[in-house]
Write an enzyme that holds these catalytic residues in place. Sequence first.
Site, PDB file in Angstrom:
ATOM      1  N   GLU A  89       0.840  -1.193   0.000  1.00 39.16           N
ATOM      2  CA  GLU A  89       0.000   0.000   0.000  1.00 39.16           C
ATOM      3  C   GLU A  89       0.883   1.255   0.000  1.00 39.16           C
ATOM      4  OE1 GLU A  89      -3.194   1.865   3.247  1.00 39.16           O
ATOM      5  OE2 GLU A  89      -1.715   0.397   3.886  1.00 39.16           O
ATOM      6  N   HIS A  90       0.520   2.232  -0.815  1.00 39.39           N
ATOM      7  CA  HIS A  90       1.229   3.513  -0.786  1.00 39.39           C
ATOM      8  C   HIS A  90       0.676   4.361   0.350  1.00 39.39           C
ATOM      9  CE1 HIS A  90       2.977   7.314  -2.367  1.00 39.39           C
ATOM     10  NE2 HIS A  90       1.894   7.828  -1.807  1.00 39.39           N
ATOM     11  N   LEU A  91       1.549   4.909   1.156  1.00 34.41           N
ATOM     12  CA  LEU A  91       1.101   5.838   2.195  1.00 34.41           C
ATOM     13  C   LEU A  91       1.754   7.188   1.942  1.00 34.41           C
ATOM     14  CD1 LEU A  91       1.359   3.603   5.422  1.00 34.41           C
ATOM     15  CD2 LEU A  91      -0.715   4.209   4.154  1.00 34.41           C
ATOM     16  N   ASP A 217      14.504  -2.666  12.716  1.00 31.13           N
ATOM     17  CA  ASP A 217      15.428  -1.753  12.014  1.00 31.13           C
ATOM     18  C   ASP A 217      14.896  -0.330  12.146  1.00 31.13           C
ATOM     19  OD1 ASP A 217      17.492  -0.750  10.480  1.00 31.13           O
ATOM     20  OD2 ASP A 217      16.735  -1.502   8.568  1.00 31.13           O
TER      21      ASP A 217
END
Length: 309
Positions: A89-91, A217
């Site tokens: 998903e692009h956020l 990370d």
Amino acid sequence: MEAALKRELGTSVLRPTGHSGGGCISQGQSYDTDAGRVYVKSNSKAEARRMFEGEMESLSAILQTQTVKVPKPIKVIDVPGGSTLFVMEHLEMRSLNRHSEKLGTQLADLHLHNQRLGEKLKKAGNTVGKSGGQTDIQFVDRFGFHTVTCCGYLPQVNDWQNDWVTFYARQRIQPQMDMVEKNSGDREARELWAQLQLKIPSLFCDMEIVPALLHGDLWGGNVAEDDSGPIIFDPASFYGHSEYELAIAGMFGGFSNSFYSAYHSKIPKASGFDKRLKLYQLFHYMNHWNHFGSGYRGSSLNIMRNLVK
Ligand SMILES: Nc1ncnc2c1ncn2[C@@H]1O[C@H](COP(=O)(O)OP(=O)(O)O)[C@@H](O)[C@H]1O
Ligand SMILES: [Mg+2]
């Protein structure tokens, strides 16, 4: 590559948007598809599939806890010709700023999630969590993860262990030492590590460590925010000691006092925290040494020198 993406996503529309770039490891590009905007990371290293599968499993695990926002993972795709893609998903993200404090709270909730499952299980006389649906998260009583995850592009050994100190020494530091040994045969590193191993148990006196799901990370380059709150991404998850998470955060900055105070109001610092933080930073310095070269040798050796004193 775009043909493979279209086919694998089953989308008729695949329109690149203005969002492209890359992190330290992979290239990235956003596309509009039938199902909305996605973010696609691509990498042509031989290890790329393993790396992206670990990232996908990490995001899924964090997502299931419903504690911190992460991009929803969609698919890992091999492209004919060699590179591998990871679609999520692009956020719409911007730098972490307004939501630092909330990140501290939510990260602590992520770390406490497994412990709380364990407490519920105890209260219910070992029935809750076992009788639930297939998708319920189960309490995890060991250290590790069900798949390899990569911090950078190097794989982490996530085999399950009952004892955290054993896990950390054998499956985090030792593999990094082995890589250094193979690449440069550093005698000083080898000797310091031999001494440090004897010292490690004394850094954990009277500690009871409940496995916590970690991002793995969490440096400043892997956190952001949108209007709704903080976002974390690019994880290399495993169940480990919660204190481990703060090690890389402290190395490169990007986290404000409000983040730390919110975090520690939920998970207070235990005695000996500062020394263990150094021990945990040792992994990241060595991991950087093995990724980016001997510029990180000095810091790695210094940490060991200080800890064996
Ligand atoms: N899901 C996403 N939606 C939008 N942008 C993203 C997304 N994931 C990553 N990015 C952008 O790509 C950059 C690098 O992403 P990251 O996953 O950290 O790559 P790398 O694995 O190479 O370090 C981020 O700082 C961010 O700008
Ligand atoms: Mg990154």
